[in-house]
Design a protein around this motif. Structure first.
Motif, PDB file in Angstrom:
ATOM      1  N   UNK A 456      22.713 136.224  61.917  1.00 23.44           N
ATOM      2  CA  UNK A 456      22.268 135.651  63.185  1.00 23.44           C
ATOM      3  C   UNK A 456      22.941 134.289  63.404  1.00 23.44           C
ATOM      4  N   UNK A 457      23.518 134.120  64.579  1.00 28.72           N
ATOM      5  CA  UNK A 457      24.208 132.876  64.941  1.00 28.72           C
ATOM      6  C   UNK A 457      23.412 132.154  66.015  1.00 28.72           C
ATOM      7  N   UNK A 458      23.130 130.882  65.796  1.00 24.25           N
ATOM      8  CA  UNK A 458      22.521 130.041  66.835  1.00 24.25           C
ATOM      9  C   UNK A 458      23.436 128.837  67.037  1.00 24.25           C
ATOM     10  N   UNK A 459      23.613 128.410  68.275  1.00 20.93           N
ATOM     11  CA  UNK A 459      24.597 127.358  68.537  1.00 20.93           C
ATOM     12  C   UNK A 459      24.250 126.576  69.787  1.00 20.93           C
ATOM     13  N   UNK A 460      24.922 125.433  69.918  1.00 19.43           N
ATOM     14  CA  UNK A 460      24.911 124.648  71.143  1.00 19.43           C
ATOM     15  C   UNK A 460      26.336 124.180  71.404  1.00 19.43           C
ATOM     16  N   UNK A 461      26.689 124.102  72.679  1.00 22.02           N
ATOM     17  CA  UNK A 461      28.068 123.801  73.056  1.00 22.02           C
ATOM     18  C   UNK A 461      28.112 122.523  73.893  1.00 22.02           C
ATOM     19  N   UNK A 462      28.834 121.508  73.415  1.00 21.62           N
ATOM     20  CA  UNK A 462      28.957 120.233  74.141  1.00 21.62           C
ATOM     21  C   UNK A 462      30.337 120.161  74.799  1.00 21.62           C
ATOM     22  N   UNK A 463      30.487 120.886  75.916  1.00 19.95           N
ATOM     23  CA  UNK A 463      31.707 120.815  76.714  1.00 19.95           C
ATOM     24  C   UNK A 463      32.931 121.439  76.087  1.00 19.95           C
ATOM     25  N   UNK A 464      32.742 122.351  75.151  1.00 14.28           N
ATOM     26  CA  UNK A 464      33.853 122.925  74.399  1.00 14.28           C
ATOM     27  C   UNK A 464      34.142 124.350  74.875  1.00 14.28           C
ATOM     28  N   UNK A 511      37.567 127.660  68.240  1.00 20.50           N
ATOM     29  CA  UNK A 511      38.919 127.133  68.435  1.00 20.50           C
ATOM     30  C   UNK A 511      38.865 125.921  69.345  1.00 20.50           C
ATOM     31  N   UNK A 512      39.973 125.201  69.419  1.00 24.91           N
ATOM     32  CA  UNK A 512      40.081 124.058  70.334  1.00 24.91           C
ATOM     33  C   UNK A 512      41.007 124.414  71.489  1.00 24.91           C
ATOM     34  N   UNK A 513      41.017 123.565  72.515  1.00 26.72           N
ATOM     35  CA  UNK A 513      41.697 123.923  73.762  1.00 26.72           C
ATOM     36  C   UNK A 513      43.213 123.994  73.637  1.00 26.72           C
ATOM     37  N   UNK A 514      43.778 123.417  72.578  1.00 21.04           N
ATOM     38  CA  UNK A 514      45.222 123.520  72.400  1.00 21.04           C
ATOM     39  C   UNK A 514      45.708 124.944  72.235  1.00 21.04           C
ATOM     40  N   UNK A 515      44.803 125.865  71.895  1.00 27.22           N
ATOM     41  CA  UNK A 515      45.170 127.271  71.735  1.00 27.22           C
ATOM     42  C   UNK A 515      45.346 127.965  73.074  1.00 27.22           C
ATOM     43  N   UNK A 516      44.671 127.501  74.094  1.00 29.37           N
ATOM     44  CA  UNK A 516      44.635 128.257  75.356  1.00 29.37           C
ATOM     45  C   UNK A 516      45.179 127.492  76.555  1.00 29.37           C
ATOM     46  N   UNK A 517      45.330 126.185  76.468  1.00 29.28           N
ATOM     47  CA  UNK A 517      45.802 125.421  77.619  1.00 29.28           C
ATOM     48  C   UNK A 517      47.315 125.391  77.661  1.00 29.28           C
ATOM     49  N   UNK A 518      47.880 125.566  78.864  1.00 29.58           N
ATOM     50  CA  UNK A 518      49.329 125.513  79.061  1.00 29.58           C
ATOM     51  C   UNK A 518      49.601 124.882  80.414  1.00 29.58           C
ATOM     52  N   UNK A 519      50.664 124.069  80.471  1.00 28.93           N
ATOM     53  CA  UNK A 519      51.033 123.408  81.718  1.00 28.93           C
ATOM     54  C   UNK A 519      51.375 124.454  82.774  1.00 28.93           C
ATOM     55  N   UNK A 520      50.804 124.298  83.967  1.00 30.71           N
ATOM     56  CA  UNK A 520      51.093 125.211  85.063  1.00 30.71           C
ATOM     57  C   UNK A 520      50.269 126.480  85.055  1.00 30.71           C
ATOM     58  N   UNK A 521      49.347 126.596  84.100  1.00 28.09           N
ATOM     59  CA  UNK A 521      48.507 127.802  84.024  1.00 28.09           C
ATOM     60  C   UNK A 521      47.034 127.378  83.986  1.00 28.09           C
ATOM     61  N   UNK A 522      46.184 128.206  84.543  1.00 30.39           N
ATOM     62  CA  UNK A 522      44.755 127.900  84.580  1.00 30.39           C
ATOM     63  C   UNK A 522      44.118 128.190  83.220  1.00 30.39           C
ATOM     64  N   UNK A 523      42.938 127.613  83.021  1.00 29.56           N
ATOM     65  CA  UNK A 523      42.190 127.859  81.787  1.00 29.56           C
ATOM     66  C   UNK A 523      41.791 129.330  81.681  1.00 29.56           C
ATOM     67  N   UNK A 524      41.476 129.952  82.801  1.00 27.07           N
ATOM     68  CA  UNK A 524      41.111 131.375  82.782  1.00 27.07           C
ATOM     69  C   UNK A 524      42.270 132.233  82.286  1.00 27.07           C
ATOM     70  N   UNK A 525      43.497 131.853  82.641  1.00 25.03           N
ATOM     71  CA  UNK A 525      44.652 132.605  82.157  1.00 25.03           C
ATOM     72  C   UNK A 525      44.749 132.497  80.637  1.00 25.03           C
ATOM     73  N   UNK A 526      44.510 131.295  80.118  1.00 27.45           N
ATOM     74  CA  UNK A 526      44.558 131.103  78.673  1.00 27.45           C
ATOM     75  C   UNK A 526      43.469 131.878  77.958  1.00 27.45           C
ATOM     76  N   UNK A 527      42.257 131.875  78.519  1.00 28.72           N
ATOM     77  CA  UNK A 527      41.162 132.635  77.925  1.00 28.72           C
ATOM     78  C   UNK A 527      41.442 134.129  77.966  1.00 28.72           C
ATOM     79  N   UNK A 528      42.049 134.596  79.062  1.00 26.05           N
ATOM     80  CA  UNK A 528      42.393 136.008  79.156  1.00 26.05           C
ATOM     81  C   UNK A 528      43.449 136.404  78.133  1.00 26.05           C
ATOM     82  N   UNK A 529      44.426 135.516  77.928  1.00 26.15           N
ATOM     83  CA  UNK A 529      45.477 135.792  76.938  1.00 26.15           C
ATOM     84  C   UNK A 529      44.878 135.876  75.537  1.00 26.15           C
TER      85      UNK A 529
END
Length: 576
Positions: A456-464, A511-529
């Motif tokens: 069982x996993x319980x968590x809280x997310x602070x803007x991540x 993971x951290x945002x460096x895995x999914x963020x790319x210049x000229x692309x939306x965050x949703x594109x990174x999450x989809x990838x």
């Protein structure tokens, strides 16, 4: 601010003994007079020179005379390639000129006529005497135009220096800087380029021996490699350049006599192997020390080098020295950062039944460490704490802030048996008071095994970015519940918790945002990838899953660091 006085490797003012010997003789000269050492630094000056230059002796001694005094008729610094006094100085010849200009201490220009001649101070050090007086004719005539032919020649030189500056200043890699330097110099100025560098352990290494064969640059590795130590007493050109004493011309005949050092032996071998008949050898200086020597050689080109060529080559070597100095400083900072990183990133705990792997990739253009982090540790009640976060920035300051946040989190999580949301609330309250961190994101979770064997996993997310859950069949789900604002805003609102059961054989990815963020692309594109590649790799062993995911998903132009924590539950549920 007065420029610091130059000293030698033992901290002494250059030419102190020679300067003392010359001071008495200069006092008898009615005109302005000063003496410079082999490097062109002033070691003695008379009272008349102090008056004419409006500079007290203490502001002159130890300074490079050319850099301090020589100006063109418009008050701009005189390039060494145009300075007739500098050329006579290098040649060791007597010379004279009129209609030139010195910079006075009050900011005005002094028109001068001068005489330069070698000067015997009575010691072993070579010196040069400069005698000058106010040139009344030049003052009345005012600035004179440059001859057209000289301006064109100077334009070519300035273009080369500008290109050198641009090329050298745009890299922080020593090997790349030297590659660019070689490409600039051959075949434009020489057939051969030889670069000798002094390591930070004072070892000399022949880094490059390159020959221009048509449009192709050929490296002669058989002539490269370690060199004998620098002789402290050798008068030979390369040894003097590596000590930072002076530039010089050389040829095969220079090294025909009995060698006085191991370096002289290597130089004889170099001239014989390359067929160089004329060479110019100049020091490569950094901001604090001599870094090596640059040798330009001519074997096929018709004209031999002359002393008039040395100032230009010195200017090029000075720019190369600054580039090498900056690259070495960057490498030292990166080494410190890597060492710091190795101590900051934790070892993962062994949790029976769970596989766990973490990866950290540094920012490619920063100091190889940053504010992205992960953590996993066991709690007193048997649960496992999981965390991943991002402190703003990717430098040593961000890394230090990351360590503070992680340590405070560990302390609260261990001492307070509370839900993840309350632990993070405590951390947020303490952030601005006991850390240097202004803003951060984080996900904090507790993972524990239930009585029926499920996890069982319980968590809280602070803007991540949200965790990604991947089933063993490749079904993916972002865990978007439990989301709250980032840390450091000063807002004191309750944070939410969320809970889910991890299916057998599933993989959880933090993971951290460096895995999914790319210049000229939306965050949703990174999450989809990330979702698509994670699903495709679900069948891989966890180590292969993690490494391949980083390789496929991380954007090619990523300029941020990446932290990743992956865990996999057992394929079958076993009750406690």
């Amino acid at each position: 601010m007065t420029e610091p006085e130059r000293t030698d490797s033992r901290g002494r003012r250059p030419g102190r003994a020679a300067g003392t010997a010359a001071a008495g003789a200069l006092a008898a000269i009615g005109a302005g007079a000063y003496v410079v050492d082999e490097k062109g630094c002033i070691i003695a000056v008379n009272a008349r020179a102090e008056q004419l230059l409006a500079r007290p002796a203490e502001t002159l001694l130890g300074r490079d005379a050319h850099d301090l005094l020589h100006r063109d008729a418009h008050g701009q610094p005189m390039p060494t390639s145009r300075c007739s006094m500098r050329q006579a100085f290098h040649a060791g010849d007597a010379a004279q000129a009129a209609g030139e200009w010195f910079a006075r201490g009050d900011g005005s220009l002094l028109p001068v006529a001068w005489v330069i001649t070698p000067y015997d101070t009575g010691g072993q050090e070579a010196a040069t005497l400069v005698v000058f007086h106010r040139d009344q004719k030049a003052q009345e005539a005012g600035p004179r135009p440059e001859p057209v032919t000289q301006a064109l020649s100077e334009l070519e030189r300035l273009a080369l220096l500008a290109e050198t500056t641009t090329q050298m200043n745009s890299t922080l890699d020593t090997d790349e800087a030297l590659r660019r330097l070689v490409a600039l110099l051959v075949p434009r100025l020489a057939d051969w380029v030889v670069v000798d560098l002094i390591s930070e352990r004072d070892e000399v290494w022949r880094t490059a021996v390159v020959h221009a064969e048509g449009d192709t640059l050929v490296h002669h590795e058989e002539l490269e490699g370690p060199m004998p130590p620098v002789s402290e007493d050798s008068p030979m050109p390369l040894s003097r350049a590596l000590r930072g004493v002076a530039s010089a011309l050389a040829g095969p005949q220079t090294y025909q006599r009995t060698p006085d050092s191991g370096i002289a032996v290597e130089q004889r071998r170099l001239f014989k192997a390359t067929g160089i008949r004329s060479a110019a050898i100049v020091p490569i200086r950094g901001t604090r020390e001599v870094l090596g020597a640059l040798t330009l050689g001519r074997a096929e080109q018709a004209r031999d080098f002359t002393t008039a060529d040395l100032p230009l080559i010195e200017d090029i070597a000075r720019r190369a020295g600054l580039a090498v100095d900056n690259a070495r400083l960057y490498q030292r900072q990166r080494k410190v950062a890597e060492t710091m990183q190795n101590h900051l990133l934790p070892q993962l705990p062994r949790v029976p039944g769970l596989e766990m792997i973490a990866r950290y990739l540094p920012a490619p253009h920063a100091s190889q460490v940053g504010g992205d982090w992960y953590d996993a540790f066991c709690l007193p009640d048997g649960a496992t704490a999981l965390a991943v976060g991002d402190v703003v920035g990717h430098d040593l300051e961000a890394a230090a802030g990351m360590a503070q946040v992680r340590n405070v989190l560990r302390a609260y999580a261990w001492s307070q048996q509370e839900p993840p949301s309350r632990i993070v609330e405590r951390l947020d309250e303490a952030l601005t008071h006991i850390t240097s961190v202004s803003m951060a994101t984080m996900l904090f979770a507790r993972l524990e095994q239930a009585a029926d064997g499920s996890w069982e996993l319980s968590w809280t997310n602070a803007g991540h970015p949200p965790p990604l859950l991947v089933s063993r069949d490749g079904v993916t789900q972002y865990l978007t519940d439990g989301h709250g604002i980032l840390l450091g805003t000063g807002t004191r609102t309750p944070r939410p918790d969320a809970t889910t059961v991890l299916p057998p054989g599933s993989t959880l990815l933090l993971y951290t945002d460096g895995l999914i963020e790319a210049v000229g692309h939306s965050l949703d594109e990174g999450l989809g990838r990330l979702r698509r590649h994670a699903a495709a790799l679900a069948h891989r062993p966890l180590a292969s899953f993690t490494d391949q995911l980083l390789r496929r998903v991380r954007p090619a132009d990523n300029d941020d660091d990446v932290a990743l924590l992956a865990l996999r539950t057992p394929g079958e549920t076993r009750a406690k």
